[in-house]
Design an enzyme around this catalytic site. Structure first.
Site, PDB file in Angstrom:
ATOM      1  N   LYS A 172       0.903  -1.174   0.000  1.00  0.00           N
ATOM      2  CA  LYS A 172       0.000   0.000   0.000  1.00  0.00           C
ATOM      3  C   LYS A 172       0.937   1.219   0.000  1.00  0.00           C
ATOM      4  O   LYS A 172       1.388   1.677   1.043  1.00  0.00           O
ATOM      5  CB  LYS A 172      -0.884  -0.046   1.253  1.00  0.00           C
ATOM      6  CG  LYS A 172      -2.177   0.733   1.182  1.00  0.00           C
ATOM      7  CD  LYS A 172      -2.021   2.190   0.889  1.00  0.00           C
ATOM      8  CE  LYS A 172      -1.554   2.997   2.079  1.00  0.00           C
ATOM      9  NZ  LYS A 172      -1.234   4.414   1.704  1.00  0.00           N
ATOM     10  N   CYS A 280      14.093  10.624   6.359  1.00  0.00           N
ATOM     11  CA  CYS A 280      14.034  10.234   7.772  1.00  0.00           C
ATOM     12  C   CYS A 280      15.419  10.268   8.399  1.00  0.00           C
ATOM     13  O   CYS A 280      15.544  10.262   9.615  1.00  0.00           O
ATOM     14  CB  CYS A 280      13.443   8.853   7.913  1.00  0.00           C
ATOM     15  SG  CYS A 280      14.399   7.651   7.008  1.00  0.00           S
ATOM     16  N   GLU A 381       9.413  16.931  14.674  1.00  0.00           N
ATOM     17  CA  GLU A 381      10.018  16.650  13.370  1.00  0.00           C
ATOM     18  C   GLU A 381       9.436  17.652  12.368  1.00  0.00           C
ATOM     19  O   GLU A 381       8.216  17.728  12.205  1.00  0.00           O
ATOM     20  CB  GLU A 381       9.663  15.220  12.933  1.00  0.00           C
ATOM     21  CG  GLU A 381      10.261  14.864  11.587  1.00  0.00           C
ATOM     22  CD  GLU A 381       9.882  13.461  11.119  1.00  0.00           C
ATOM     23  OE1 GLU A 381       8.709  13.061  11.258  1.00  0.00           O
ATOM     24  OE2 GLU A 381      10.771  12.765  10.609  1.00  0.00           O
TER      25      GLU A 381
HETATM   26  P1  NAD Z   1       2.502   9.223   7.103  1.00  0.00           P
HETATM   27  O1  NAD Z   1       2.601   8.592   8.449  1.00  0.00           O
HETATM   28  O2  NAD Z   1       1.565  10.369   6.931  1.00  0.00           O
HETATM   29  O3  NAD Z   1       2.025   8.112   6.021  1.00  0.00           O
HETATM   30  C1  NAD Z   1       2.655   6.865   5.938  1.00  0.00           C
HETATM   31  C2  NAD Z   1       1.649   5.852   5.409  1.00  0.00           C
HETATM   32  O4  NAD Z   1       0.562   5.739   6.329  1.00  0.00           O
HETATM   33  C3  NAD Z   1       1.075   6.230   4.058  1.00  0.00           C
HETATM   34  O5  NAD Z   1       0.990   5.070   3.261  1.00  0.00           O
HETATM   35  C4  NAD Z   1      -0.296   6.786   4.410  1.00  0.00           C
HETATM   36  O6  NAD Z   1      -1.257   6.558   3.395  1.00  0.00           O
HETATM   37  C5  NAD Z   1      -0.664   6.031   5.667  1.00  0.00           C
HETATM   38  N1  NAD Z   1      -1.482   6.830   6.595  1.00  0.00           N
HETATM   39  C6  NAD Z   1      -1.474   8.193   6.732  1.00  0.00           C
HETATM   40  N2  NAD Z   1      -2.344   8.553   7.687  1.00  0.00           N
HETATM   41  C7  NAD Z   1      -2.911   7.422   8.178  1.00  0.00           C
HETATM   42  C8  NAD Z   1      -3.877   7.156   9.191  1.00  0.00           C
HETATM   43  N3  NAD Z   1      -4.439   8.130   9.906  1.00  0.00           N
HETATM   44  N4  NAD Z   1      -4.201   5.871   9.422  1.00  0.00           N
HETATM   45  C9  NAD Z   1      -3.647   4.867   8.722  1.00  0.00           C
HETATM   46  N5  NAD Z   1      -2.718   5.075   7.752  1.00  0.00           N
HETATM   47  C10 NAD Z   1      -2.358   6.330   7.480  1.00  0.00           C
HETATM   48  O7  NAD Z   1       3.979   9.596   6.640  1.00  0.00           O
HETATM   49  P2  NAD Z   1       4.413  10.414   5.360  1.00  0.00           P
HETATM   50  O8  NAD Z   1       4.050  11.839   5.560  1.00  0.00           O
HETATM   51  O9  NAD Z   1       3.981   9.732   4.126  1.00  0.00           O
HETATM   52  O10 NAD Z   1       6.005  10.239   5.450  1.00  0.00           O
HETATM   53  C11 NAD Z   1       6.837  11.061   6.231  1.00  0.00           C
HETATM   54  C12 NAD Z   1       7.137  10.424   7.573  1.00  0.00           C
HETATM   55  O11 NAD Z   1       7.742   9.146   7.382  1.00  0.00           O
HETATM   56  C13 NAD Z   1       8.141  11.227   8.383  1.00  0.00           C
HETATM   57  O12 NAD Z   1       7.710  11.245   9.722  1.00  0.00           O
HETATM   58  C14 NAD Z   1       9.423  10.439   8.258  1.00  0.00           C
HETATM   59  O13 NAD Z   1      10.355  10.587   9.311  1.00  0.00           O
HETATM   60  C15 NAD Z   1       8.899   9.048   8.199  1.00  0.00           C
HETATM   61  N6  NAD Z   1       9.869   8.134   7.605  1.00  0.00           N
HETATM   62  C16 NAD Z   1      10.544   7.310   8.440  1.00  0.00           C
HETATM   63  C17 NAD Z   1      11.493   6.451   7.934  1.00  0.00           C
HETATM   64  C18 NAD Z   1      12.266   5.545   8.843  1.00  0.00           C
HETATM   65  O14 NAD Z   1      13.009   4.738   8.344  1.00  0.00           O
HETATM   66  N7  NAD Z   1      12.120   5.642  10.152  1.00  0.00           N
HETATM   67  C19 NAD Z   1      11.729   6.425   6.555  1.00  0.00           C
HETATM   68  C20 NAD Z   1      11.013   7.268   5.722  1.00  0.00           C
HETATM   69  C21 NAD Z   1      10.063   8.131   6.268  1.00  0.00           C
END
Ligand code: NAD
Length: 496
Positions: A172, A280, A381
């Site tokens: 997804k 990240c 962040e």
């Molecule tokens: P996000 O948490 O908004 O979304 C991630 C995924 O979750 C997406 O597929 C999204 O569709 C889904 N999602 C969003 N809201 C949701 C909800 N309420 N309920 C269920 N699913 C939901 O993250 P983003 O904005 O896409 O990405 C940025 C974030 O990802 C930053 O916080 C970054 O630090 C983190 N990140 C972490 C790593 C790591 O290795 N730790 C790597 C890349 C990104």
């Protein structure tokens, strides 16, 4: 105009009416639409993945590896096309997109060694005439839920190892950047992956909730922000699934007074402003120790002012736009809060317009000095091109800052002093640590993961932790009849 549905059972499947617009962050133009799936689409993907599971799990690892080898070649052949898809939907500059694809490809290369990686253990004669051995078997149907910032690399942290281990997979992707994943699904099929082994359901929260609730999903890998990571970990674990959930970060780089300041400034520029800070492992805090602070702030400010910001398609751009205008506005409002709370704004990226791209989600590089740990810009962040300089009197104070932060993804120390470097590596409570390396992202054959609220679960991604996450250990204790019949024994069996 792109119109994306889902990819299930080896075919493109039309989505229904619920959809989300795809926007080029550099131009602000709508480039297409992606379907937003829910319980019905997840159920169809689980059915396809379950049907494909017995055949794929029984396929010899050597044959699974052969498909990975072909997939690797196809991704390399189409690397420019895939990188362009990343730039079009995420906005990062093309060379950076290419680099992130390369890091994903390295996980595929690691997965090509799966016949070796799956080897178990064997002990002869653990008791009289009794041998014992252990083996690793696939977990079943695995799901991956991924963020917007690495449209290829983060999915590729997951599915190559999951598939090589004999699992079937449902991805997804982020609804903001789905095109690259869809192309990877086509390339997997072209490489010879049987239908149903890899599936994609596009969507947002509804699709994630359907994955969490579906009894046919055995394991979930999540990467995204911390609140959603925690929600996915808790809900998925409660439903009896194996879950690894990687969350957000606030990565510090400690600059000791003996560090080579010019080298450190160059490293900080790439680490803080590369990919517009939407990594990240981006460095968002520079902890300047003692006398390092003044020259560091001064040299950084000059370079941040000179940053070339423009569309990711322009080879001259060093930094592209943010992923959406809404995200750009959120980052801008955090800059407002930093100013209001008394941090010294050395370079202000707000209000930047790029000629010819007035509707793009651009924000210039931003630099704060004299940031304190109570400020929002330090605690939260930001996920944008904003670097905060915090001043610390000595090494102990710098280390304490890093360790006290709720996130524990990455940290680095820049120094010429081996003693300070060794103490930092030993005492820092961070999952990935660099010494004179600003972004210490582990190679594919090591594992990637943070500590504290940057990772929920017991396993990192890729490397041997990836193999452990996507397999279950089975241990067999075997005796072949010798003709001696000792009769039933009702006490606890021992081998002595
Ligand atoms: P996000 O948490 O908004 O979304 C991630 C995924 O979750 C997406 O597929 C999204 O569709 C889904 N999602 C969003 N809201 C949701 C909800 N309420 N309920 C269920 N699913 C939901 O993250 P983003 O904005 O896409 O990405 C940025 C974030 O990802 C930053 O916080 C970054 O630090 C983190 N990140 C972490 C790593 C790591 O290795 N730790 C790597 C890349 C990104």
């Amino acid at each position: 105009m792109v119109r994306l549905g889902h990819y299930v059972g080896g075919c493109h499947v039309e989505g229904d009416v619920t959809q989300s617009a795809l926007v080029d962050p550099a131009t602000g133009q709508i480039t297409g639409h992606v379907a937003l799936g829910g319980a019905r689409e997840i159920d169809a993907a689980v059915s396809a993945a379950r049907a494909a599971l017995p055949g794929w799990a029984a396929t010899p690892p050597l044959r699974r590896a052969a498909i990975m080898f072909r997939f690797r070649d196809l991704v390399e052949k189409h690397a420019d096309e895939l990188a362009s898809l990343i730039t079009r939907e995420h906005g990062k500059v093309h060379a950076d997109a290419r680099g992130s694809l390369q890091r994903g490809l390295e996980v595929v290369e690691f997965a090509c060694g799966i016949p070796h990686l799956l080897k178990g253990e064997f002990s002869e004669n653990v008791g009289a005439g009794v041998d014992s051995f252990s083996l690793r078997q696939p977990v079943g149907v695995c799901a991956g839920i991924t963020p917007f910032n690495f449209p290829a690399m983060v999915p590729m942290w997951m599915f190559p190892i999951a598939l090589a281990c004999g699992n079937t997979f449902i991805l997804k992707p982020s609804e903001k950047v789905p095109s690259c994943s869809m192309r990877l699904a086509e390339l997997l099929s072209e490489a010879g992956l049987p239908p149903g082994v890899f599936n994609i359901v596009n969507g947002a929260k509804e699709a994630v909730d359907a994955i969490l609730a579906h009894p046919g999903v055995d394991a979930i890998s999540f990467v995204g922000s911390t609140p959603i990571a925690e929600y996915v970990y808790q809900t998925g674990s409660h439903a009896g699934k194996r879950v690894q959930a990687l969350g957000g970060a606030k990565n510090h780089l400690v600059v000791m007074p003996d560090a080579d300041i010019d080298m450190t400034v160059d490293a900080l520029m790439g680490a803080a402003y590369g990919s517009a800070g939407e990594r990240c492992m981006a460095i968002s805090v520079a902890v300047a120790v003692g006398a390092a602070a003044d020259p560091l702030a001064e040299k950084l400010a000059a370079k941040v002012r000179a940053l070339k910001v423009g569309p990711g398609t322009d080879p001259a751009s060093e930094m592209g736009p943010l992923v959406t205008r809404a995200h750009r506005d959120k980052v801008s409002s955090l800059i407002d809060s930093g100013e209001a709370e008394g941090a010294k704004l050395l370079v202000d990226g707000r209000g930047l317009t790029v000629p010819g791209y007035e509707d793009g989600a651009f924000l210039g590089g931003t630099l704060f000095d004299h940031v304190s740990p109570q400020m929002r810009i330090y605690r939260e962040e930001i996920f944008g091109p904003v670097l905060c300089v915090v001043r610390a009197p000595d090494f102990e104070a710098a280390l304490e800052l890093v360790n006290a932060h709720e996130y524990g993804n990455g940290a680095a120390i820049f120094t010429r002093d081996g003693d300070a470097a060794r103490a930092f590596v030993n005492r820092v409570r961070i999952g990935m640590t660099g010494v004179n390396i600003a972004i210490p992202v582990p190679m594919a054959f090591f594992s990637f993961g943070g500590w504290k609220r940057s990772l929920f679960g017991d396993h990192n991604v890729h490397g041997m932790d990836g193999v452990r996450f996507y397999t279950r250990v089975k241990t067999i204790t075997a005796r072949w009849p010798t003709g001696i019949r000792a009769g039933a024994d009702f006490s606890m069996p021992t081998m002595r």
